[in-house]
Design a protein around this motif. Structure first.
Motif, short mmCIF file in Angstrom:
data_model
loop_
_atom_site.label_atom_id
_atom_site.label_comp_id
_atom_site.label_asym_id
_atom_site.label_seq_id
_atom_site.Cartn_x
_atom_site.Cartn_y
_atom_site.Cartn_z
N SER A 140 14.30 45.90 74.02
CA SER A 140 13.24 45.80 73.02
C SER A 140 11.91 46.30 73.55
O SER A 140 11.17 47.01 72.84
CB SER A 140 13.11 44.35 72.55
N GLU A 216 17.48 44.91 62.46
CA GLU A 216 16.74 45.70 63.45
C GLU A 216 16.67 47.16 63.03
O GLU A 216 15.59 47.77 62.98
CB GLU A 216 17.42 45.62 64.82
N GLY A 246 9.49 45.98 68.33
CA GLY A 246 10.07 45.95 69.67
C GLY A 246 9.37 44.95 70.59
O GLY A 246 10.02 44.22 71.35
N MET A 249 10.31 41.43 69.52
CA MET A 249 11.71 41.20 69.88
C MET A 249 11.83 40.93 71.37
O MET A 249 12.58 40.04 71.80
CB MET A 249 12.57 42.38 69.47
N GLY A 300 10.58 40.83 63.89
CA GLY A 300 11.10 41.10 65.24
C GLY A 300 11.26 39.84 66.06
O GLY A 300 12.26 39.67 66.77
N SER A 304 15.14 38.65 67.06
CA SER A 304 15.36 38.93 68.49
C SER A 304 16.53 38.17 69.09
O SER A 304 17.21 38.68 69.99
CB SER A 304 14.09 38.62 69.27
#
Length: 379
Positions: A140, A216, A246, A249, A300, A304
């Motif tokens: 991530s 995602e 990202g 996450m 995110g 995650s």
């Protein structure tokens, strides 16, 4: 045991996770430019990614056999193929060319994904340490950096093919860092050909991974378009959406690394899915770019934990002889979400717009805490 100790333990699969992060991050940062270059509508982009799904699924189904034959060289070879494959999408000038390029990329990414998660599950089982979240966090964070770098490069006028060529070159370097890993398949996959796949465990875990990957990838591939088309962002502002995804996450997975040692995995996954659904709704209804960025950041953070904890939940319930094939099959189910996300988003966007498409993602995420996770709690 320290974080540094865990990182040293998983340094080779982490290089593989980073390689995939570089490629998909660069892709997310330039989706609007790719779409324009190839002359694709929303539906055509989604259809092209659906074609890529078939390559990924076929490759992942065969990945355990290829991994068993390649042994220590499995991750380096698969990462090498990934780097070479990701030099192609930036050259696509039509929907057909883009679909063919993504078929190659998806197949390479799928085989590497199976190899690195199988290796990681073996390390986690043997060490007794929760390692999945840490490794997925590396993906991530690298993905976030690659998405931002690609967006900045696009904003500076760098051609798309050059951005992909750079991502491929970095991936080839990371392939070297995966060398020397004693594959988890050694001794685990040797007898796996005769071991039955425990589908009652594989299927629910695979569906959790599927919804996580779908959420995602739907966000990775379409968030920049949403920001630029509906909320007035420029190239860098559009790339900031997958970048924030990202980063959060990565933060969520690093946090999950500690939570999984103290809290029930099922409850963490349920909380994550609910939070991700709230983020998707916020992004869908956002009136400004700032609210859109906030929505994708919350999404995110929530999403995650889904894929790594789905793998972890499955890994601890398997004997070594069954682990490689079971994770391969769960990855096949999971990667269906990774590549069905863009076609789903493309079709809904073509018919109803991106706001409705992100609302559909929220509904899918809510299926986990309401239906699937209660079933898994009884296994």
């Amino acid at each position: 045991m320290t974080l540094l100790h865990d990182l040293r333990l998983i340094r080779r699969p982490v290089a593989a996770f980073a390689a995939i992060g570089v490629c998909w991050g660069a892709f997310a940062g330039v989706v609007p430019a790719l779409k324009l270059q190839a002359g694709m509508s929303d539906g055509a982009l989604g259809a092209a990614m659906l074609v890529a799904t078939f390559g990924a699924v076929a490759a992942m189904w065969l990945a355990p056999q290829a991994e068993a034959r390649l042994g220590r060289q499995a991750m380096p070879v698969f990462a090498l193929l990934l780097g070479l494959g990701f030099s192609l999408p930036g050259l696509a000038g039509s929907t057909a060319q883009f679909a063919a390029a993504m078929l190659v990329c998806a197949a390479a990414a799928g085989t590497l994904d199976v190899a690195m998660n199988t290796h990681l599950a073996g390390l986690e089982a043997r060490s007794g340490r929760p390692l999945m979240n840490l490794a997925h966090a590396s993906y991530s964070l690298v993905y976030a950096g690659a998405a931002l770098a690609a967006g900045i490069a696009r904003g500076a006028g760098l051609p798309v093919w050059a951005i992909f060529l750079g991502a491929g070159a970095v991936t080839l370097l990371l392939a070297l860092a995966t060398r020397g890993a004693k594959a988890a398949a050694e001794p685990e996959t040797a007898p796996a050909g005769s071991a039955a796949v425990p589908w009652l465990l594989v299927l629910p875990a695979g569906l959790v991974i599927c919804v996580g990957f779908l959420s995602e990838q739907a966000t990775e591939a379409w968030s920049a378009l949403h920001l630029e088309r509906n909320l007035g962002a420029d190239a860098v502002g559009g790339a900031l959406a997958p970048t924030l995804l990202g980063l959060t996450m990565g933060l969520g997975r690093l946090t999950g690394q500690g939570l999984v040692q103290r809290l029930d995995v099922g409850r963490v996954m349920a909380a994550g899915a609910t939070l991700a659904a709230a983020g998707a709704v916020l992004a869908a209804l956002a009136p400004t770019a700032l609210m859109g960025w906030a929505g994708f950041a919350v999404l995110g953070l929530g999403v995650s934990v889904l894929a790594p904890m789905g793998y972890a939940w499955l890994g601890v319930r398997l004997q070594p002889a069954a682990r490689a094939r079971a994770i391969s099959r769960a990855t096949v189910v999971g990667y269906a979400g990774f590549f069905l996300g863009p076609p789903l988003m493309g079709g809904l966007s073509e018919l109803f717009g991106l706001r409705v498409a992100f609302g559909a993602v929220a509904l899918l995420l809510l299926v986990l805490p309401l239906v699937l996770l209660p079933v898994m709690a009884r296994r």
